[in-house]
Design a protein around this motif. Structure first.
Motif, mmCIF file in Angstrom:
data_model
loop_
_atom_site.group_PDB
_atom_site.id
_atom_site.type_symbol
_atom_site.label_atom_id
_atom_site.label_comp_id
_atom_site.label_asym_id
_atom_site.label_seq_id
_atom_site.Cartn_x
_atom_site.Cartn_y
_atom_site.Cartn_z
ATOM 1 N N TYR A 259 0.857 -1.238 -0.228
ATOM 2 C CA TYR A 259 0.059 -0.016 0.038
ATOM 3 C C TYR A 259 0.929 1.147 0.033
ATOM 4 O O TYR A 259 0.475 2.211 -0.680
ATOM 5 C CB TYR A 259 -0.899 -0.050 1.194
ATOM 6 N N GLU A 260 1.932 1.179 0.716
ATOM 7 C CA GLU A 260 2.930 2.300 0.659
ATOM 8 C C GLU A 260 3.357 2.779 -0.775
ATOM 9 O O GLU A 260 3.255 3.911 -0.944
ATOM 10 C CB GLU A 260 4.120 1.905 1.381
ATOM 11 N N PHE A 261 3.781 1.728 -1.681
ATOM 12 C CA PHE A 261 4.115 1.969 -3.021
ATOM 13 C C PHE A 261 2.853 2.394 -3.852
ATOM 14 O O PHE A 261 2.838 3.561 -4.584
ATOM 15 C CB PHE A 261 4.692 0.696 -3.601
ATOM 16 N N LEU A 262 1.774 1.901 -3.450
ATOM 17 C CA LEU A 262 0.570 2.479 -4.182
ATOM 18 C C LEU A 262 0.235 3.837 -3.905
ATOM 19 O O LEU A 262 0.399 4.739 -5.030
ATOM 20 C CB LEU A 262 -0.640 1.857 -3.878
ATOM 21 N N TYR A 263 0.390 4.388 -2.746
ATOM 22 C CA TYR A 263 0.042 5.763 -2.441
ATOM 23 C C TYR A 263 1.388 6.574 -2.886
ATOM 24 O O TYR A 263 1.240 7.852 -3.743
ATOM 25 C CB TYR A 263 0.228 6.161 -1.051
ATOM 26 N N PHE A 264 2.535 6.139 -2.963
ATOM 27 C CA PHE A 264 3.632 6.835 -3.253
ATOM 28 C C PHE A 264 3.596 6.919 -5.013
ATOM 29 O O PHE A 264 3.630 8.251 -5.457
ATOM 30 C CB PHE A 264 4.997 6.024 -2.976
ATOM 31 N N THR B 294 3.188 10.450 -9.596
ATOM 32 C CA THR B 294 2.456 10.559 -11.030
ATOM 33 C C THR B 294 1.467 11.883 -11.056
ATOM 34 O O THR B 294 1.447 12.232 -12.242
ATOM 35 C CB THR B 294 1.952 9.021 -11.334
ATOM 36 N N SER B 295 0.652 11.887 -10.075
ATOM 37 C CA SER B 295 0.017 13.132 -10.377
ATOM 38 C C SER B 295 0.679 14.485 -10.276
ATOM 39 O O SER B 295 0.241 15.320 -10.990
ATOM 40 C CB SER B 295 -1.187 13.002 -9.102
ATOM 41 N N LEU C 254 10.871 13.522 -10.100
ATOM 42 C CA LEU C 254 11.275 11.771 -10.249
ATOM 43 C C LEU C 254 12.643 11.489 -9.567
ATOM 44 O O LEU C 254 12.879 10.604 -9.008
ATOM 45 C CB LEU C 254 11.472 11.672 -11.881
ATOM 46 N N LEU C 255 13.718 12.503 -9.669
ATOM 47 C CA LEU C 255 14.793 12.282 -8.880
ATOM 48 C C LEU C 255 14.773 12.222 -7.328
ATOM 49 O O LEU C 255 15.193 11.434 -6.615
ATOM 50 C CB LEU C 255 15.868 13.391 -9.400
ATOM 51 N N ALA C 256 13.909 13.253 -6.923
ATOM 52 C CA ALA C 256 13.645 13.229 -5.392
ATOM 53 C C ALA C 256 13.033 12.105 -5.068
ATOM 54 O O ALA C 256 13.139 11.617 -3.848
ATOM 55 C CB ALA C 256 12.904 14.582 -5.053
#
Length: 230
Positions: A6-11, A16-17, A31-33
């Motif tokens: 779920y952590e990656f889903l929120y991330f 992306t947004s 993207l680098l950050a």
């Protein structure tokens, strides 16, 4: 941060947004950050390993391109390869090699005095090492121009969707995409979502369920049969 968490889903949704909300010239920074945050989520101090190889390979690529003599080009390439392979050898193979040396010493009644290192293998070390090496090799071959933008080159090595699991890409496939201005496309979003769902199904429904049985065999290798191995 695992891809099926779920952590990656929120991330992923947040990054992306923001990517499509920001102007093109700021997107590489985001993207680098995000990639730095993603990598540091595992073990923060290991970001220094990435920084070390990124700095060396960035300047190696520039100096390789500048040289007119092939011998000088090769010199910088070898320096870059030694740095990358050296890091990989220390963190991934040092204790393995040392263990073999100890075994060899025992055969002759000797004692190996070389100490073992108490280190954890950095996540995705092989992938980002070979990704970096592919860049300097392609610049040396003349198939890729040296990337002058340090941030874009750093992103090429650290791009979070492939940082820990690959695939290892040639720079001419990735670097142009990092420079290109992308506009949101519902069709692309739908296609990408389908690929993600299929991948998660293969991982969570098929592979993880098979692992329940496979792990039992691995944990009892002495009592396993040919049938159970298959």
């Amino acid at each position: 941060m695992l891809f099926n968490s779920y952590e990656f889903l929120y991330f992923f949704l947040a990054v992306t947004s923001l990517y499509f909300l920001l102007p093109h010239k700021l997107r590489w920074m985001l993207l680098l950050a995000a990639s730095c945050f993603f990598y540091m989520f595992f073990k923060p101090e290991y970001i220094l390993i990435l920084a070390f190889t990124i700095i060396i390979d960035y300047y190696a690529g520039i100096y390789i391109e500048k040289q007119t003599e092939k011998s000088k080009k090769k010199r910088y390439l070898i320096f870059s390869l030694i740095a990358n392979i050296g890091v990989l050898a220390i963190f991934k193979y040092y204790n393995f090699i040392n263990g073999n040396i100890s075994g060899l010493c025992n055969l002759f009644g000797l004692q190996n005095s070389i100490p073992y290192l108490s280190i954890i293998l950095p996540i995705g070390l092989s992938f980002h090492t070979f990704q970096a090496m592919s860049y300097t090799i392609e610049v040396y071959r003349g198939n890729q121009k040296a990337e002058k933008h340090f941030g874009i080159y750093s992103l090429y090595v650290m791009f979070y969707p492939q940082l820990v699991a690959g695939p290892i890409e040639r720079p001419q496939n990735i670097l142009p995409q990092l420079h290109k201005e992308n506009k949101f496309s519902f069709e692309n979003a739908l296609l990408g979502s389908n690929l993600i769902i299929i991948g998660l199904f293969k991982k969570m429904v098929i592979a993880d369920r098979l692992a329940v049985y496979v792990d039992q065999v691995y944990q009892n290798l002495d009592s396993s049969t040919t049938v159970s191995a298959w």
